[in-house]
Design a protein around this motif. Structure first.
Motif, PDB file in Angstrom:
ATOM      1  N   VAL A 174      46.083 -14.984   0.089  1.00 35.44           N
ATOM      2  CA  VAL A 174      46.000 -14.785   1.408  1.00 35.44           C
ATOM      3  C   VAL A 174      46.951 -14.045   1.481  1.00 35.44           C
ATOM      4  N   LYS A 175      48.152 -14.083   1.918  1.00 36.95           N
ATOM      5  CA  LYS A 175      48.250 -12.027   1.836  1.00 36.95           C
ATOM      6  C   LYS A 175      48.460 -10.946   1.293  1.00 36.95           C
ATOM      7  N   LYS A 176      48.050 -11.380   0.146  1.00 39.12           N
ATOM      8  CA  LYS A 176      47.723  -9.793  -0.432  1.00 39.12           C
ATOM      9  C   LYS A 176      46.402  -9.523  -0.594  1.00 39.12           C
ATOM     10  N   LEU A 177      45.528 -10.603   0.237  1.00 42.50           N
ATOM     11  CA  LEU A 177      44.314 -10.428   0.468  1.00 42.50           C
ATOM     12  C   LEU A 177      44.088  -9.448   1.784  1.00 42.50           C
ATOM     13  N   ALA A 178      44.742 -10.383   2.634  1.00 44.22           N
ATOM     14  CA  ALA A 178      44.843  -9.771   4.372  1.00 44.22           C
ATOM     15  C   ALA A 178      44.873  -8.435   4.614  1.00 44.22           C
ATOM     16  N   LYS A 179      46.225  -8.245   3.504  1.00 40.97           N
ATOM     17  CA  LYS A 179      46.771  -6.698   3.422  1.00 40.97           C
ATOM     18  C   LYS A 179      45.706  -5.790   2.835  1.00 40.97           C
ATOM     19  N   LEU A 180      44.924  -5.930   1.771  1.00 38.68           N
ATOM     20  CA  LEU A 180      44.334  -4.678   1.526  1.00 38.68           C
ATOM     21  C   LEU A 180      42.666  -4.342   2.599  1.00 38.68           C
ATOM     22  N   LEU A 181      42.286  -5.747   3.178  1.00 33.55           N
ATOM     23  CA  LEU A 181      41.609  -5.814   4.377  1.00 33.55           C
ATOM     24  C   LEU A 181      41.694  -5.085   5.405  1.00 33.55           C
ATOM     25  N   THR A 182      43.331  -4.519   5.731  1.00 40.77           N
ATOM     26  CA  THR A 182      43.032  -3.734   6.337  1.00 40.77           C
ATOM     27  C   THR A 182      43.432  -2.871   6.046  1.00 40.77           C
ATOM     28  N   SER A 183      43.397  -2.456   4.471  1.00 46.44           N
ATOM     29  CA  SER A 183      44.039  -0.459   4.404  1.00 46.44           C
ATOM     30  C   SER A 183      42.783   0.111   4.337  1.00 46.44           C
ATOM     31  N   ALA A 184      43.602   1.525   4.331  1.00 45.05           N
ATOM     32  CA  ALA A 184      42.578   3.190   4.714  1.00 45.05           C
ATOM     33  C   ALA A 184      41.871   2.668   3.838  1.00 45.05           C
ATOM     34  N   GLU A 185      42.152   2.385   2.952  1.00 44.60           N
ATOM     35  CA  GLU A 185      40.668   2.744   1.853  1.00 44.60           C
ATOM     36  C   GLU A 185      39.466   1.492   2.437  1.00 44.60           C
ATOM     37  N   TYR A 203      34.203  -4.677  -2.527  1.00 50.45           N
ATOM     38  CA  TYR A 203      34.667  -3.095  -2.776  1.00 50.45           C
ATOM     39  C   TYR A 203      35.894  -3.811  -3.278  1.00 50.45           C
ATOM     40  N   VAL A 204      36.489  -4.290  -2.539  1.00 52.71           N
ATOM     41  CA  VAL A 204      38.006  -4.711  -2.810  1.00 52.71           C
ATOM     42  C   VAL A 204      38.325  -5.409  -3.977  1.00 52.71           C
ATOM     43  N   LYS A 205      37.414  -6.528  -4.725  1.00 50.36           N
ATOM     44  CA  LYS A 205      37.407  -6.416  -5.562  1.00 50.36           C
ATOM     45  C   LYS A 205      37.682  -5.770  -6.878  1.00 50.36           C
ATOM     46  N   ASP A 206      36.524  -5.084  -6.404  1.00 49.24           N
ATOM     47  CA  ASP A 206      36.507  -4.274  -7.288  1.00 49.24           C
ATOM     48  C   ASP A 206      37.314  -2.779  -7.224  1.00 49.24           C
ATOM     49  N   HIS A 207      38.073  -2.632  -6.649  1.00 51.48           N
ATOM     50  CA  HIS A 207      38.289  -1.451  -6.254  1.00 51.48           C
ATOM     51  C   HIS A 207      40.054  -1.040  -6.213  1.00 51.48           C
ATOM     52  N   LEU A 208      40.608  -2.574  -5.294  1.00 51.49           N
ATOM     53  CA  LEU A 208      41.567  -2.527  -4.964  1.00 51.49           C
ATOM     54  C   LEU A 208      42.812  -3.430  -5.502  1.00 51.49           C
ATOM     55  N   ALA A 209      42.024  -4.501  -5.826  1.00 49.92           N
ATOM     56  CA  ALA A 209      42.703  -6.043  -6.445  1.00 49.92           C
ATOM     57  C   ALA A 209      43.264  -6.265  -7.206  1.00 49.92           C
ATOM     58  N   ARG A 210      42.482  -5.611  -9.120  1.00 49.55           N
ATOM     59  CA  ARG A 210      43.693  -5.681  -9.429  1.00 49.55           C
ATOM     60  C   ARG A 210      44.949  -4.744  -9.447  1.00 49.55           C
ATOM     61  N   LYS A 211      45.093  -3.937  -9.239  1.00 46.42           N
ATOM     62  CA  LYS A 211      46.158  -2.711  -8.621  1.00 46.42           C
ATOM     63  C   LYS A 211      46.689  -4.209  -8.031  1.00 46.42           C
ATOM     64  N   ALA A 212      46.574  -4.281  -7.327  1.00 52.04           N
ATOM     65  CA  ALA A 212      47.629  -5.537  -6.291  1.00 52.04           C
ATOM     66  C   ALA A 212      48.094  -6.646  -7.134  1.00 52.04           C
ATOM     67  N   GLY A 213      47.319  -6.997  -7.668  1.00 48.52           N
ATOM     68  CA  GLY A 213      47.891  -8.365  -8.972  1.00 48.52           C
ATOM     69  C   GLY A 213      47.194  -9.751  -8.729  1.00 48.52           C
ATOM     70  N   LEU A 214      45.827  -8.831  -7.397  1.00 46.59           N
ATOM     71  CA  LEU A 214      44.972 -10.136  -6.788  1.00 46.59           C
ATOM     72  C   LEU A 214      43.591 -10.588  -8.104  1.00 46.59           C
ATOM     73  N   ASP A 215      43.283 -12.152  -8.193  1.00 50.65           N
ATOM     74  CA  ASP A 215      42.184 -11.659  -8.512  1.00 50.65           C
ATOM     75  C   ASP A 215      41.406 -12.389  -7.492  1.00 50.65           C
ATOM     76  N   LEU A 216      40.386 -12.490  -7.322  1.00 42.16           N
ATOM     77  CA  LEU A 216      39.627 -12.352  -6.275  1.00 42.16           C
ATOM     78  C   LEU A 216      38.304 -13.029  -6.605  1.00 42.16           C
ATOM     79  N   GLU A 217      37.288 -14.008  -6.448  1.00 41.32           N
ATOM     80  CA  GLU A 217      36.424 -14.559  -6.726  1.00 41.32           C
ATOM     81  C   GLU A 217      35.269 -14.517  -4.765  1.00 41.32           C
ATOM     82  N   VAL A 218      33.998 -14.292  -4.891  1.00 46.81           N
ATOM     83  CA  VAL A 218      33.657 -14.029  -3.735  1.00 46.81           C
ATOM     84  C   VAL A 218      31.943 -14.815  -3.927  1.00 46.81           C
ATOM     85  N   LYS A 219      32.194 -16.114  -2.969  1.00 50.24           N
ATOM     86  CA  LYS A 219      31.281 -16.903  -2.561  1.00 50.24           C
ATOM     87  C   LYS A 219      30.543 -16.479  -1.852  1.00 50.24           C
TER      88      LYS A 219
END
Length: 278
Positions: free
Chosen positions: A250-261, A56-72
């Motif tokens: 990691v800091k960007k992802l931490a912020k996104l994972l605890t977002s209202a979205e 969800y973060v990858k598809d909806h939030l990461a690009r806007k935050a400038g984060l390239d995220l890969e999930v394994k």
């Protein structure tokens, strides 16, 4: 398009894992300060709900935050940590503090939490009984066989009057620490991912929330007894090899994972089976 790599893992002998980690002890320290942070952030995760939340973060939030995220995706509770230690992934999201403390202590690793995201209540399930009170004398109950989750399972049973544990027993409780067993329950210790499948063969099973969801079990509706979320120490968090917490990705992802979205996504998708911890 979903960019998620799924890794199916075999159950590995704990002793072999420990020896393997000890042998590469020189690599167990802090993440290198010169580590490349220009590529995608690769995160190991259990399929449900961790990988779903990350996707969800990858598809909806990461690009806007400038984060390239890969999930394994990993289907056990060991390899996400070993992959984090050896650098195969940059971070993981699947575990709680007691489990991580036990893993670090046993393997000499230095993995640290970054931010707590959610709680998955542990529950007792059965295809044969409608309530915990209905469980018959001599019934077989499957429990996770890793140290922390087995203790957590036994504490759940004790909290609901099915057994009594020794006073002061902590996160290393085993069936040997049971002082009273009025129903003469027998315990079958299984790898955590196998506990939902065991419901066909045992009378009841204590199942971690993520594996219950994967097996189409609803903790809120199907559990005979369920952990309370109040003051629960088993919140699941994003974790990294020590030093990795300074990685700007990691800091960007931490912020996104605890977002209202993300909070709304968890509440809407899991309907109480997974609870936001922030």
């Amino acid at each position: 398009m979903r960019n998620t790599a799924k890794i199916t893992t075999a159950v590995l002998a704990a002793g072999t894992l420990t020896l393997g980690l000890t042998a590469c002890g020189s690599d167990q320290g802090s993440a290198s300060a010169s580590a490349d942070t220009s590529g995608p952030l690769v995160v190991a995760a259990s399929p449900t709900p961790h990988a779903e939340i990350l996707t969800y973060v990858k598809d909806h939030l990461a690009r806007k935050a400038g984060l390239d995220l890969e999930v394994k995706e990993f289907t056990d509770y060991v390899l996400p940590n070993t992959a984090t230690v050896d650098g195969s992934v940059d971070a993981n999201y699947f575990q709680n503090q007691p489990y991580l403390d036990d893993f670090n202590q046993k393997n000499g690793t230095h993995i640290v939490p970054v931010v707590t995201v959610h709680l998955e209540p542990l529950g007792l399930y059965s295809h044969k009984f409608k309530s915990a009170e209905d469980i018959k004398s001599g019934a077989t109950v499957a429990v996770p066989n890793d140290t922390v989750n087995e203790a957590r399972a036994l504490k759940l049973l004790a909290a609901n009057g099915l057994i009594t544990l020794k006073d002061g027993v902590g996160n290393e409780a085993t069936p040997a620490d049971i002082t009273k067993n009025p129903k003469n329950l027998e315990f079958k210790e299984l790898e955590a991912a196998q506990t939902p499948r065991s419901l066909q063969d045992v009378d009841a099973a204590v199942i971690n929330g993520n594996y219950a969801i994967e097996a189409d079990l609803s903790p809120a509706k199907n559990a005979l007894v369920l952990e309370s979320a109040k003051n629960n120490p088993y919140g699941n968090f994003l974790a990294v090899k020590d030093g990795g917490q300074d990685d700007p990705r990691v800091k960007k992802l931490a912020k996104l994972l605890t977002s209202a979205e993300v909070k709304k996504f968890i509440e809407d998708k899991y309907n109480g089976a997974v609870l936001p911890s922030f």
